[in-house]
Design an enzyme around this catalytic site. Sequence first.
Site, mmCIF file in Angstrom:
data_model
loop_
_atom_site.group_PDB
_atom_site.id
_atom_site.type_symbol
_atom_site.label_atom_id
_atom_site.label_comp_id
_atom_site.label_asym_id
_atom_site.label_seq_id
_atom_site.Cartn_x
_atom_site.Cartn_y
_atom_site.Cartn_z
ATOM 1 C CG ASP A 281 -2.095 -0.969 1.082
ATOM 2 O OD1 ASP A 281 -2.315 -1.466 -0.040
ATOM 3 O OD2 ASP A 281 -2.776 -1.238 2.086
ATOM 4 C CD GLU B 251 2.120 -0.008 9.514
ATOM 5 O OE1 GLU B 251 2.618 -0.933 10.173
ATOM 6 O OE2 GLU B 251 2.097 1.172 9.918
ATOM 7 N NE ARG C 192 -5.274 2.158 6.862
ATOM 8 C CZ ARG C 192 -5.518 0.950 6.357
ATOM 9 N NH1 ARG C 192 -5.094 0.656 5.147
ATOM 10 N NH2 ARG C 192 -6.167 0.043 7.054
ATOM 11 C CE1 TYR D 30 -4.159 2.027 1.033
ATOM 12 C CE2 TYR D 30 -3.134 4.080 1.738
ATOM 13 C CZ TYR D 30 -3.348 2.722 1.915
ATOM 14 O OH TYR D 30 -2.758 2.061 2.962
ATOM 15 C CG HIS E 193 -2.087 9.090 -0.380
ATOM 16 N ND1 HIS E 193 -2.386 8.359 0.749
ATOM 17 C CD2 HIS E 193 -0.851 8.691 -0.748
ATOM 18 C CE1 HIS E 193 -1.382 7.565 1.041
ATOM 19 N NE2 HIS E 193 -0.432 7.767 0.148
#
Length: 694
Positions: free
Chosen positions: A82, A86, A300, A298, A343
């Site tokens: 991802d 993380e 997050r 995405y 993002h």
Amino acid sequence: MAESLVIVESLAKAKTISKYLGKKFIVKASVGHLIDLPKSQIGVDIEHEYKPKYITIRGKGKILKELRDAGKKVKNIYLAADPDREGEAIAWHLAQALNIDESKKCRVVFHEITKQAVKDAFNQPRTLNMDLVDAQQARRVLDRLVGYKISPLLWKKIKKGLSAGRVQSVTLNLIIRREREINAFIPEEYWTVTALLKKGTKNFEAKFYGYDNKKLELNDQSQVQELLKHIKGHDFVIQEVKLGEKKRNPAAPFITSTLQQEAARKLNFRSARTMRTAQQLYEGVEIGKQGTIGLITYMRTDSTRISDVARDEFKQYIIQTYGEDYYPKSPRVFTKKAAQDAHEAIRPTSVEFHPEAIKQYLSKDQYKLYKLIWDRLVASQMTEATLDTMSVFIRSNQATFKATGSKIKFPGFMTLYTEGSDDDSEDNERFLPELKESEKVKQENIDPRQHFTQPPPRYTEARLVKTLEELGIGRPSTYAPTIETIQKRGYVTQEHKNFVATELGTIVNEVLEEYFKDIIDETFTASLEEQLDDIAVGKVEWVKVIDSFYQDFKDHLHVAEQVMEKIEIQEEVSDIPCEKCGKLMVYKMGRFGKFLACPGFPDCRNTKAIIKDTGVSCPKCDGVIVERKGKRRKTFYGCSQYPDCDFILWEKPLPRACPKCSGILTQKTTGKGKNQKQVVACINEECDFTESVN
């Protein structure tokens, strides 16, 4: 024969992108982290620059072997975890485990799982971003130091199974401080006087404003009596009419935190449920003959930006569906201060997949959340709503009353979507009759009412997430697990969607307040988050951040270990005997609130739910109606004689009978949005009794 191995995080994601890559690629999933700190020990070498001790997670050895074997048969290995810190850490651990040279361009990142996005990502592979890895590593070490140092102290001094955490402890403290504010709150009396007036056939309300156009608050009944005497026998005359126009802009597209808030308000989803469902929509859903499709970007993210391609797609959709008047003259652009703008906002990946067109392929949760995301994104790109407003000042003797109203002139984005609110107040859009200065209106009624100021509200999940975001505590991806943890530990429960601290939570918080003030201080925690952000962009070394924190933390820890006294938590004994061994059962606190347990544990493991009697008799038998919990912890009301009697209600019965038929009354919500209201109604289908709740 395949030339490249691609490793993603989940099986669903692997299935979705494999169809875009063709036969030259093998796509496999790591199924999350393969390598992490050990659970059995702190796993951080404090004496040697806080070096983490990483191990293969138990049960993941087989997956790692499969990936190594697959990697030996191909020329290239691409790491497509991802697109966040993380994911970068997962990619780094995989690179080390598979002996991939860190200088090699092995990392591919896509923010949506569409054919074009996947193709673009593989055309532009990059090296691992070690700043992002270090930021994740720093967070992991920080959380491990706090959790594995304070938690054993709590086990020793209070009871086993407790925990403290860098974010969870601040969150618990917020809930407890709010409870203290509520307990310390002293209500203040105030009054409103509302005149029900009539022009022609139309009634409207006007509230007391003051005397001679000077605003005055009514604080006690004597002032109200004086006002009533003052206006008695006097006409109500229109003094001034102000007409205006108000613009209302749409909300920005969703980011992680606003998605969690709005899903809580509108769908009654817990944060964990929202994120789990969003993950499914991102990774891909089987859409008939088209196969597995990633439906959203995405999930997050803290950016409200959307790509030019997406904006153009949805521009055409808005014009074709609603007309040119519903698209602004220039594209609507949202910016968010301090957003990590790598993002986009959370949006549908393509205008092609309208929620209604693919509803049959989605689960109920997937459809509800996808439609919410769709509506929010489309509305964010539409024109503002225009409202006609009217303010009227009305005079009776020297007393001034004010009436306000508005009506939608042009709905714009409100045709599709309006943002929810945590407050109970309604945004009434009622227009007043046509009124002219100097004309008289008829007085129908005068309604004086006593009120008391209300304490600040307890935190709902939506309100708590909003507060954490505003204070800069944690990150949107941590909110759901944090809220789950404090409930799992028995620190808080939810009552009517509000978080309430338990006795255990209060005790733990008091210990942390006394010995670890920094850990529960939101300013300190927010500053740590900023330092983690600085690590992610290469401004500061992660070891320096950890060391700066730990040197002070260890001193507090030493004092607590030496000074803290053992706290005995006395169990509350009930008057209900255990039907298995005869001992009086005790109250225990679990994840879903209080329950009864036998004190003879482990010899006797009997537990029972606490039955709340509503005091209302069952209409089908001689039992009484009690409060119960369903499979998903949803509250309902059923007969105490269940399963012999199957009577059930979803609304709480009131302790008074229907005045028309003597049946059961319940209070429930009717209508939607701005027309929503509380009413008392009889459950008897043949009885039409209802009354409004003020």
